[in-house]
Design a protein around this motif. Structure first.
Motif, PDB file in Angstrom:
ATOM      1  N   GLY A 175       0.811  -1.199   0.000  1.00 19.17           N
ATOM      2  CA  GLY A 175       0.000   0.000   0.000  1.00 19.17           C
ATOM      3  C   GLY A 175       0.850   1.257   0.000  1.00 19.17           C
ATOM      4  N   GLY A 176       0.245   2.353  -0.451  1.00 20.02           N
ATOM      5  CA  GLY A 176       0.953   3.616  -0.507  1.00 20.02           C
ATOM      6  C   GLY A 176       1.257   4.038  -1.934  1.00 20.02           C
ATOM      7  N   PRO A 177       1.678   5.289  -2.153  1.00 15.03           N
ATOM      8  CA  PRO A 177       1.917   5.815  -3.511  1.00 15.03           C
ATOM      9  C   PRO A 177       2.945   5.013  -4.293  1.00 15.03           C
ATOM     10  CG  PRO A 177       1.923   7.595  -1.887  1.00 15.03           C
ATOM     11  CD  PRO A 177       1.908   6.322  -1.121  1.00 15.03           C
ATOM     12  N   ASP A 178       4.044   4.615  -3.638  1.00 15.56           N
ATOM     13  CA  ASP A 178       5.079   3.877  -4.361  1.00 15.56           C
ATOM     14  C   ASP A 178       4.581   2.520  -4.829  1.00 15.56           C
ATOM     15  OD1 ASP A 178       6.686   6.015  -3.851  1.00 15.56           O
ATOM     16  OD2 ASP A 178       7.879   5.052  -2.282  1.00 15.56           O
ATOM     17  N   ASP A 179       3.833   1.831  -3.983  1.00  9.64           N
ATOM     18  CA  ASP A 179       3.297   0.527  -4.376  1.00  9.64           C
ATOM     19  C   ASP A 179       2.259   0.668  -5.486  1.00  9.64           C
ATOM     20  OD1 ASP A 179       4.918  -0.636  -2.571  1.00  9.64           O
ATOM     21  OD2 ASP A 179       3.364  -1.597  -1.371  1.00  9.64           O
ATOM     22  N   ARG A 180       1.463   1.727  -5.436  1.00 10.75           N
ATOM     23  CA  ARG A 180       0.469   1.940  -6.497  1.00 10.75           C
ATOM     24  C   ARG A 180       1.164   2.233  -7.835  1.00 10.75           C
ATOM     25  NH1 ARG A 180      -2.384   4.495  -2.074  1.00 10.75           N
ATOM     26  NH2 ARG A 180      -1.618   6.575  -2.642  1.00 10.75           N
ATOM     27  N   GLU A 181       2.262   2.968  -7.776  1.00 14.30           N
ATOM     28  CA  GLU A 181       3.029   3.236  -9.000  1.00 14.30           C
ATOM     29  C   GLU A 181       3.634   1.948  -9.547  1.00 14.30           C
ATOM     30  OE1 GLU A 181       4.755   6.042 -11.842  1.00 14.30           O
ATOM     31  OE2 GLU A 181       3.075   6.066 -10.438  1.00 14.30           O
ATOM     32  N   ALA A 182       4.180   1.123  -8.659  1.00  4.48           N
ATOM     33  CA  ALA A 182       4.746  -0.156  -9.086  1.00  4.48           C
ATOM     34  C   ALA A 182       3.669  -1.060  -9.680  1.00  4.48           C
ATOM     35  CB  ALA A 182       5.426  -0.840  -7.898  1.00  4.48           C
ATOM     36  N   LEU A 183       2.457  -1.024  -9.098  1.00  4.66           N
ATOM     37  CA  LEU A 183       1.360  -1.839  -9.610  1.00  4.66           C
ATOM     38  C   LEU A 183       0.973  -1.413 -11.027  1.00  4.66           C
ATOM     39  CD1 LEU A 183      -0.810  -4.014  -9.113  1.00  4.66           C
ATOM     40  CD2 LEU A 183      -2.263  -2.199  -8.165  1.00  4.66           C
TER      41      LEU A 183
ATOM     42  N   LYS B 134      18.015 -15.680  -7.750  1.00  5.57           N
ATOM     43  CA  LYS B 134      18.600 -15.182  -8.991  1.00  5.57           C
ATOM     44  C   LYS B 134      17.558 -14.385  -9.770  1.00  5.57           C
ATOM     45  CE  LYS B 134      22.252 -18.610  -9.521  1.00  5.57           C
ATOM     46  NZ  LYS B 134      22.898 -19.605 -10.421  1.00  5.57           N
ATOM     47  N   THR B 135      16.654 -13.780  -9.012  1.00  7.29           N
ATOM     48  CA  THR B 135      15.570 -12.984  -9.586  1.00  7.29           C
ATOM     49  C   THR B 135      16.013 -11.537  -9.745  1.00  7.29           C
ATOM     50  OG1 THR B 135      13.930 -14.416  -8.542  1.00  7.29           O
ATOM     51  CG2 THR B 135      13.199 -12.227  -9.222  1.00  7.29           C
ATOM     52  N   SER B 136      15.554 -10.896 -10.809  1.00 11.09           N
ATOM     53  CA  SER B 136      15.765  -9.460 -10.966  1.00 11.09           C
ATOM     54  C   SER B 136      14.670  -8.706 -10.237  1.00 11.09           C
ATOM     55  CB  SER B 136      15.772  -9.075 -12.443  1.00 11.09           C
ATOM     56  OG  SER B 136      16.898  -9.614 -13.099  1.00 11.09           O
ATOM     57  N   ILE B 137      15.030  -7.603  -9.596  1.00  8.30           N
ATOM     58  CA  ILE B 137      14.091  -6.851  -8.763  1.00  8.30           C
ATOM     59  C   ILE B 137      14.060  -5.409  -9.233  1.00  8.30           C
ATOM     60  CG2 ILE B 137      13.543  -6.144  -6.393  1.00  8.30           C
ATOM     61  CD1 ILE B 137      16.005  -8.641  -6.170  1.00  8.30           C
ATOM     62  N   LEU B 138      12.863  -4.848  -9.303  1.00  6.90           N
ATOM     63  CA  LEU B 138      12.707  -3.430  -9.631  1.00  6.90           C
ATOM     64  C   LEU B 138      11.977  -2.756  -8.475  1.00  6.90           C
ATOM     65  CD1 LEU B 138      13.148  -1.212 -11.806  1.00  6.90           C
ATOM     66  CD2 LEU B 138      10.826  -1.676 -12.600  1.00  6.90           C
ATOM     67  N   VAL B 139      12.646  -1.781  -7.854  1.00  6.35           N
ATOM     68  CA  VAL B 139      12.068  -1.029  -6.737  1.00  6.35           C
ATOM     69  C   VAL B 139      11.659   0.346  -7.266  1.00  6.35           C
ATOM     70  CG1 VAL B 139      12.474  -0.096  -4.439  1.00  6.35           C
ATOM     71  CG2 VAL B 139      13.553  -2.253  -5.118  1.00  6.35           C
ATOM     72  N   VAL B 140      10.371   0.683  -7.093  1.00  6.10           N
ATOM     73  CA  VAL B 140       9.807   1.883  -7.715  1.00  6.10           C
ATOM     74  C   VAL B 140       9.482   2.924  -6.655  1.00  6.10           C
ATOM     75  CG1 VAL B 140       7.913   2.790  -9.121  1.00  6.10           C
ATOM     76  CG2 VAL B 140       8.864   0.519  -9.610  1.00  6.10           C
ATOM     77  N   GLN B 141       9.850   4.163  -6.949  1.00  3.84           N
ATOM     78  CA  GLN B 141       9.437   5.313  -6.136  1.00  3.84           C
ATOM     79  C   GLN B 141       8.630   6.252  -7.019  1.00  3.84           C
ATOM     80  OE1 GLN B 141      12.064   7.875  -3.377  1.00  3.84           O
ATOM     81  NE2 GLN B 141      11.883   9.155  -5.209  1.00  3.84           N
ATOM     82  N   GLN B 142       7.401   6.563  -6.573  1.00  4.62           N
ATOM     83  CA  GLN B 142       6.562   7.466  -7.347  1.00  4.62           C
ATOM     84  C   GLN B 142       7.093   8.893  -7.264  1.00  4.62           C
ATOM     85  OE1 GLN B 142       2.458   8.581  -6.135  1.00  4.62           O
ATOM     86  NE2 GLN B 142       1.793   7.527  -7.990  1.00  4.62           N
TER      87      GLN B 142
ATOM     88  N   CYS C  75       8.330  -4.042  -6.643  1.00  2.06           N
ATOM     89  CA  CYS C  75       7.751  -3.564  -5.391  1.00  2.06           C
ATOM     90  C   CYS C  75       7.975  -2.063  -5.272  1.00  2.06           C
ATOM     91  CB  CYS C  75       8.375  -4.286  -4.178  1.00  2.06           C
ATOM     92  SG  CYS C  75      10.146  -4.009  -4.000  1.00  2.06           S
ATOM     93  N   GLY C  76       7.306  -1.437  -4.304  1.00  2.00           N
ATOM     94  CA  GLY C  76       7.479  -0.014  -4.060  1.00  2.00           C
ATOM     95  C   GLY C  76       8.565   0.239  -3.035  1.00  2.00           C
ATOM     96  N   ARG C  77       9.162   1.421  -3.099  1.00  2.00           N
ATOM     97  CA  ARG C  77      10.224   1.756  -2.142  1.00  2.00           C
ATOM     98  C   ARG C  77       9.642   2.021  -0.750  1.00  2.00           C
ATOM     99  NH1 ARG C  77      13.742   7.221  -1.637  1.00  2.00           N
ATOM    100  NH2 ARG C  77      15.386   6.412  -0.272  1.00  2.00           N
ATOM    101  N   ARG C  78       8.521   2.744  -0.672  1.00  2.00           N
ATOM    102  CA  ARG C  78       7.833   3.058   0.577  1.00  2.00           C
ATOM    103  C   ARG C  78       8.790   3.656   1.605  1.00  2.00           C
ATOM    104  NH1 ARG C  78       5.612  -0.454   3.540  1.00  2.00           N
ATOM    105  NH2 ARG C  78       3.528   0.431   3.772  1.00  2.00           N
ATOM    106  N   ASN C  79       9.564   4.647   1.167  1.00  2.00           N
ATOM    107  CA  ASN C  79      10.545   5.261   2.058  1.00  2.00           C
ATOM    108  C   ASN C  79       9.849   6.056   3.165  1.00  2.00           C
ATOM    109  OD1 ASN C  79      13.171   6.068   2.913  1.00  2.00           O
ATOM    110  ND2 ASN C  79      12.845   8.054   1.946  1.00  2.00           N
ATOM    111  N   GLY C  80      10.175   5.742   4.400  1.00  2.00           N
ATOM    112  CA  GLY C  80       9.611   6.458   5.540  1.00  2.00           C
ATOM    113  C   GLY C  80       8.208   6.045   5.911  1.00  2.00           C
TER     114      GLY C  80
END
Length: 791
Positions: free
Chosen positions: A650-658, A776-784, A738-743
């Protein structure tokens, strides 16, 4: 005898020194001069190491270096540049600052004659510094400089000089009555302050972190033209003045030889040195023999300049312009010589020259008033011209004033040139003393003023919403992707293919290859599609990059557009290139590679702290959303039939990643699994929870629009269950987003913040990137994109 001359100097020079500058010294010298000390334990008559020239030289260097660093430790906290500390050291060790009972120790440290040895050694370092500054100059900057830069450079140089000569015609008699012989030096004052040094401006911009900003590039262009113009006219003036006592024929020859010298040396030398570059294998260092030959020619051309009545330094500068800037030759010369010349010898040289200044004898208030008045008027005229031209070109008033301050900055090059003018007996001591102080004041005011007034990050404030969540249906997705090393290319290409370029989902990607600025002064930004007709050698930097993404564009004709760029700038300022490109291209997403590289066995192979710093800066100032790509898997995986997992808390970063994950799912060959991690006691009426529900409607229940999407809600009690779940799914998918969800704090991750190693990845991203998680998965962490800019 002049205090600058000693018994070690040529006696033949004495007839050129004016009587008013001659002083008499009674000196006792031991002959033969002892070079090396006998040591403490070997002498039968007591140890006298200070009687040897080499021991004294070592002690002088250590004392100068220690005092300079002590000054710099204090002054750098106030934003004052290093050269001020070097000058203050010269004042302290020279006659300008009396230190009472310690004066006799200064005389012991610098007995009569020893400054000659110190100055000779350190002056070679300064010559190398000027040579390297010329090597870093890009002569093509003249062609690249726009009309604005040319007009500012020419106007701020010639207009004050013209006004100064008119003032001398009108008030010259009055000034001569007031100042006497010192009035002869007034033209030198306003001519020297009308120009600026490209090396000083470039160093200042680099220290302030605005070298590759818009105002920084304009200042570099204007200072380059100004410096080149001033150097040519100064050289011609020196040739004319030095040949005044010659016969007419010899005078003409002397004046003609200098223009031929400054044209032929760079022209012929550049052709020969390009042969060296051509015969150096790509990726290899230049052979040492070539570097030795270049340094020998550097000394030879310096002495040739002296034969045509030009200073040795002029030959070093002109030959430096012949050396091709950048790798492999220019960067190798800088790498081999910069520490030796810049940090060590040239710093000592500045201090040695400043020791000649005696501020205690500058006691003429009329002289100080007139010289200061001339300097102030010159800079006010230059400021008005610069601000007026900038306003005419629709630049903000604040930027125009900052540009004027930058072009008024004085530094090491200006200081040394003033002292050398004094050594050549072309200027009085009192005038030079005032000009030296003016260098300190202008250098400090310019640096401090620009630092306070100019904020390069303000252009990111107040921008429109540029993210994937607010992207209209069927609008093209615009991405800026960054590449530092060849290993990043395939991973970036895989993500772009996951974005599924299609007729209703076109993709525009701008790929920028970030390269460290070495061996040149000015940063360069190359658009390779526009560069095809230029025939430049910069394709060597990014040839593989261009080929890879040209093939990607051909794989999706009409659906994907790939533009490749090379940005060559200092490591600390690369983030400006990235954010500026994203701003200019209206990008929705910036993709950055993670700073850790994993080996085939899952262990950490290498870490790049510069990439980590760049990622953090972009996350702070990006004008759009940002994704950090963590590559733990092999780079040759095909992006067809991908199993993608989306971890949603949940949160803006997760919504952007979705939103980005939904785009992946538009390719029905891919499978998307959306996991929503809920706390057992979550509040259904929470506003953010309701927004999350609305965004998830497209992938869950009766509202699902994708047949290849699986949605699952998982209730978790605490952070330990979250950690177990992440490690459980880590090896089940090819790609996790996934989202960064910083803070952002939530029950599912409470307490994990303390164990987060990589803050730029957030809690979930850090868990997936942890060496404790086998995957051995690639990961993308998104910040809106941030809704409000935080400086």
């Amino acid at each position: 005898m002049n205090s600058n001359q000693t018994i070690f100097s040529s006696v033949a020079f004495l007839h050129e020194v004016p009587k008013m500058r001659r002083e008499t010294y009674n000196v006792c010298v031991t002959q033969p001069l002892k070079i090396v000390s006998d040591g403490i334990w070997t002498s039968n008559e007591g140890s006298k190491p200070l009687e040897s020239a080499f021991t004294m030289l070592e002690l002088q260097i250590v004392i100068i270096f220690a005092i300079t660093q002590l000054f710099h430790v204090i002054l750098k906290r106030l934003g004052i540049p290093l050269f001020v500390s070097q000058v203050m050291t010269g004042f302290l060790l020279g006659p300008s600052i009396p230190i009472g009972p310690l004066e006799r120790y200064k005389k012991m440290l610098f007995p009569f004659g020893t400054p000659d040895i110190l100055s000779t050694v350190s002056s070679f370092g300064y010559s190398v510094l000027l040579f390297l500054n010329s090597v870093k100059m890009d002569l093509t900057l003249i062609k690249k400089t726009g009309h604005k830069g040319w007009i500012i450079a020419i106007a701020t140089y010639f207009v004050p000089i013209i006004i100064g000569h008119l003032a001398i015609l009108l008030f010259g008699t009055k000034w001569r009555e007031m100042l006497g012989q010192d009035a002869i030096g007034l033209p030198v004052v306003f001519m020297s302050h009308s120009g600026c040094s490209f090396a000083v401006i470039s160093s200042m911009l680099n220290d302030l972190g605005i070298l590759n900003s818009e105002i920084g590039r304009l200042a570099l262009s204007a200072s380059f033209v100004n410096d080149l113009t001033g150097s040519i006219f100064a050289g011609l003036g020196t040739a004319i003045v030095s040949s005044m006592k010659m016969k007419t024929y010899s005078r003409i020859i002397n004046v003609v030889i200098f223009p031929a010298y400054i044209i032929l040396i760079p022209l012929i030398g550049r052709i020969a040195l390009r042969w060296v570059v051509k015969n150096t294998p790509e990726g290899k260092a230049v052979h040492k023999i070539y570097l030795c030959v270049i340094m020998a020619l550097f000394i030879v051309f310096g002495y040739v300049a002296m034969f045509i009545r030009q200073p040795f330094l002029a030959g070093a500068v002109i030959f430096g312009l012949a050396v091709p800037e950048g790798p492999p030759l220019g960067s190798e010369l800088v790498h081999q010589l910069e520490l030796f010349s810049t940090t060590f010898l040239s710093s000592i040289f500045v201090t040695c020259l400043t020791m000649k200044v005696d501020l205690t004898k500058c006691d003429s208030l009329p002289l100080i008033g007139v010289i200061c008045g001339v300097i102030i008027v010159v800079h006010i005229v230059r400021w008005m011209l610069c601000i007026g031209i900038c306003r005419y070109c629709k630049m903000p008033l604040n930027d125009g004033f900052c540009l004027a301050l930058i072009l008024s900055c004085k530094g090491v090059v200006d200081l040394v040139s003033y002292i050398l003018v004094y050594d050549s007996t072309a200027q009085s001591k009192r005038v030079i003393d005032v000009m030296v102080v003016s260098v300190l004041i202008l250098g400090t005011i310019s640096t401090y003023g620009v630092k306070k007034l100019y904020d390069p990050s303000r252009k990111y404030a107040g921008y429109q919403k540029r993210n994937i969540m607010n992207l209209k249906h069927n609008n093209e997705l615009r991405i800026v992707a960054c590449i530092h090393k060849p290993c990043h290319m395939n991973h970036i290409k895989n993500v772009l293919e996951l974005c599924y370029p299609a007729h209703e989902n076109t993709l525009v990607v701008d790929i920028v290859h970030l390269t460290e600025l070495v061996g040149r002064s000015n940063p360069i930004f190359i658009a390779h599609k526009l560069q095809q007709t230029i025939g430049s050698s910069f394709n060597n930097y990014s040839g593989e990059l261009i080929l890879t993404f040209d093939l990607f564009e051909r794989d999706y004709p009409g659906l994907a557009t790939a533009n490749t760029y090379t940005a060559i700038s200092p490591v600390a300022l690369m983030n400006e290139d990235v954010t500026n490109l994203a701003l200019d291209k209206n990008a929705n997403l910036i993709i950055l590679p993670f700073h850790v590289k994993w080996g085939g066995d899952g262990s950490i192979e290498s870490e790049d702290i510069n990439i980590k710093s760049l990622n953090s800066k972009v996350l702070e100032r990006a004008p759009c959303s940002v994704g950090i790509l963590v590559n733990r898997g092999p780079s040759n995986i095909n992006s067809i039939n991908y199993k993608v997992a989306m971890v949603f808390l949940g949160g803006p970063d997760d919504r952007e990643a979705l939103c980005l994950a939904k785009r992946f799912a538009k390719n029905f060959d891919n499978m998307l699994f959306v996991y929503r991690l809920l706390a057992r006691d979550h509040d259904m009426s929470n506003w953010n929870h309701m927004i999350d529900d609305e965004e998830l409607r497209g992938v869950c229940g009766a509202h699902a629009t994708f047949e290849n999407v699986t949605y699952e809600e998982i209730s978790l009690e605490d952070a330990s269950q979250t950690t177990f779940f992440i490690k459980d799914i880590a090896n089940k998918f090819d790609f996790i987003i996934c989202g960064r969800r910083n803070g952002v704090r939530s029950p599912q991750t409470f307490g994990l913040e303390k164990w987060t190693e990589h803050l730029e990845l957030g809690i979930i991203g850090d868990l997936l990137a942890s060496p404790d998680t086998e995957t051995k998965t690639s990961i993308l962490v998104v910040q809106q994109q941030s809704t409000s800019f935080i400086n």
